[in-house]
Design a protein around this motif. Structure first.
Motif, mmCIF file in Angstrom:
data_model
loop_
_atom_site.group_PDB
_atom_site.id
_atom_site.type_symbol
_atom_site.label_atom_id
_atom_site.label_comp_id
_atom_site.label_asym_id
_atom_site.label_seq_id
_atom_site.Cartn_x
_atom_site.Cartn_y
_atom_site.Cartn_z
ATOM 1 N N ASN A 210 21.641 31.197 75.417
ATOM 2 C CA ASN A 210 20.353 31.053 76.077
ATOM 3 C C ASN A 210 19.313 30.321 75.247
ATOM 4 O O ASN A 210 18.384 29.756 75.796
ATOM 5 N N THR A 211 19.446 30.359 73.923
ATOM 6 C CA THR A 211 18.476 29.693 73.056
ATOM 7 C C THR A 211 19.207 29.036 71.892
ATOM 8 O O THR A 211 20.354 29.362 71.613
ATOM 9 N N VAL A 212 18.491 28.142 71.216
ATOM 10 C CA VAL A 212 19.038 27.527 70.012
ATOM 11 C C VAL A 212 17.888 27.260 69.044
ATOM 12 O O VAL A 212 16.790 26.885 69.465
ATOM 13 N N GLU A 213 18.141 27.500 67.773
ATOM 14 C CA GLU A 213 17.172 27.160 66.734
ATOM 15 C C GLU A 213 17.327 25.675 66.427
ATOM 16 O O GLU A 213 18.440 25.202 66.195
ATOM 17 N N SER A 214 16.205 24.961 66.432
ATOM 18 C CA SER A 214 16.269 23.509 66.294
ATOM 19 C C SER A 214 15.136 22.976 65.426
ATOM 20 O O SER A 214 13.992 23.417 65.551
ATOM 21 N N ASP B 94 -1.782 24.966 65.776
ATOM 22 C CA ASP B 94 -2.603 25.536 64.700
ATOM 23 C C ASP B 94 -3.013 24.479 63.679
ATOM 24 O O ASP B 94 -2.971 24.710 62.464
ATOM 25 N N GLY B 95 -3.369 23.287 64.157
ATOM 26 C CA GLY B 95 -3.856 22.228 63.290
ATOM 27 C C GLY B 95 -2.776 21.403 62.607
ATOM 28 O O GLY B 95 -3.076 20.428 61.932
ATOM 29 N N ILE B 96 -1.522 21.777 62.770
ATOM 30 C CA ILE B 96 -0.411 21.037 62.143
ATOM 31 C C ILE B 96 0.254 20.177 63.212
ATOM 32 O O ILE B 96 0.552 20.666 64.305
ATOM 33 N N ARG B 97 0.483 18.906 62.884
ATOM 34 C CA ARG B 97 1.171 18.046 63.833
ATOM 35 C C ARG B 97 2.551 18.628 64.123
ATOM 36 O O ARG B 97 3.257 19.051 63.194
ATOM 37 N N VAL B 98 2.919 18.633 65.382
ATOM 38 C CA VAL B 98 4.223 19.180 65.776
ATOM 39 C C VAL B 98 5.338 18.495 65.000
ATOM 40 O O VAL B 98 6.261 19.150 64.504
ATOM 41 N N CYS B 99 5.257 17.190 64.862
ATOM 42 C CA CYS B 99 6.319 16.456 64.166
ATOM 43 C C CYS B 99 6.410 16.822 62.684
ATOM 44 O O CYS B 99 7.424 16.541 62.049
ATOM 45 N N ASP B 100 5.392 17.468 62.129
ATOM 46 C CA ASP B 100 5.394 17.860 60.723
ATOM 47 C C ASP B 100 5.814 19.313 60.488
ATOM 48 O O ASP B 100 5.860 19.766 59.339
ATOM 49 N N LEU B 101 6.129 20.043 61.552
ATOM 50 C CA LEU B 101 6.535 21.439 61.386
ATOM 51 C C LEU B 101 7.826 21.501 60.585
ATOM 52 O O LEU B 101 8.791 20.800 60.886
ATOM 53 N N GLU B 102 7.843 22.322 59.576
ATOM 54 C CA GLU B 102 9.034 22.452 58.737
ATOM 55 C C GLU B 102 9.964 23.546 59.223
ATOM 56 O O GLU B 102 11.168 23.479 59.011
ATOM 57 N N ASP B 103 9.418 24.566 59.877
ATOM 58 C CA ASP B 103 10.238 25.640 60.419
ATOM 59 C C ASP B 103 10.952 25.158 61.671
ATOM 60 O O ASP B 103 10.498 24.232 62.346
ATOM 61 N N THR B 104 12.057 25.806 61.993
ATOM 62 C CA THR B 104 12.722 25.490 63.252
ATOM 63 C C THR B 104 11.943 26.123 64.402
ATOM 64 O O THR B 104 11.140 27.041 64.194
ATOM 65 N N VAL B 105 12.193 25.610 65.593
ATOM 66 C CA VAL B 105 11.628 26.180 66.809
ATOM 67 C C VAL B 105 12.799 26.736 67.622
ATOM 68 O O VAL B 105 13.946 26.351 67.418
ATOM 69 N N THR B 106 12.503 27.638 68.527
ATOM 70 C CA THR B 106 13.534 28.212 69.382
ATOM 71 C C THR B 106 13.464 27.540 70.746
ATOM 72 O O THR B 106 12.510 27.758 71.497
ATOM 73 N N VAL B 107 14.456 26.711 71.041
ATOM 74 C CA VAL B 107 14.491 26.018 72.326
ATOM 75 C C VAL B 107 15.051 26.984 73.365
ATOM 76 O O VAL B 107 16.139 27.546 73.192
ATOM 77 N N THR B 108 14.289 27.184 74.442
ATOM 78 C CA THR B 108 14.691 28.120 75.488
ATOM 79 C C THR B 108 15.197 27.412 76.738
ATOM 80 O O THR B 108 15.952 27.987 77.512
ATOM 81 N N GLU B 109 14.758 26.150 76.927
ATOM 82 C CA GLU B 109 15.161 25.418 78.120
ATOM 83 C C GLU B 109 14.998 23.928 77.894
ATOM 84 O O GLU B 109 14.084 23.492 77.211
ATOM 85 N N CYS B 110 15.901 23.152 78.481
ATOM 86 C CA CYS B 110 15.790 21.700 78.436
ATOM 87 C C CYS B 110 16.123 21.163 79.827
ATOM 88 O O CYS B 110 17.238 21.378 80.321
ATOM 89 N N ASP B 111 15.177 20.535 80.453
ATOM 90 C CA ASP B 111 15.345 19.962 81.790
ATOM 91 C C ASP B 111 15.812 20.998 82.807
ATOM 92 O O ASP B 111 16.663 20.734 83.649
#
Length: 111
Positions: free
Chosen positions: A7-11, A78-95
């Protein structure tokens, strides 16, 4: 035989941008839902008539951008450009599908 879907993936955020670029190159709209630090976000691209051949717009949450470069420069959490985030995000859905429906995210599940 039953197949359990993931259902999710760390990316890394870079993969989100790669998926957007791949789908943009195919002329299709892209919408990726993800969470970061327990907050939901949405990033993607759309255009006229359900494709990305005319009047393309990029977006992050409720903000829209005319170009990919504007998205990269201005989309922030939170003031940080998304492209500069160093932590992974949890993708819950794509298209509208589970992340494992997209090859780039499926590859992360195999790692």
């Amino acid at each position: 035989m039953f197949f359990k879907r993931k259902n999710t993936v760390e990316s890394p955020v870079s993969v989100l941008f790669r998926v957007i670029d791949e789908e943009l190159a195919m002329g299709i709209c892209c919408n990726i839902d993800f969470t970061y630090k327990n907050r939901k976000h949405e990033i993607g691209v759309y255009g006229d008539d359900g494709n990305t051949y005319k009047n393309v717009r990029f977006y992050f949450d409720k903000s829209e951008y005319k170009t990919r470069e504007e998205l990269i420069e201005n989309a922030r959490i939170d003031g940080i450009r998304v492209c500069d985030l160093e932590d992974t995000v949890t993708v819950t859905e794509c298209d509208g599908c589970y992340p494992d429906s997209t090859e780039a995210f499926r590859a992360l599940m195999r790692e």
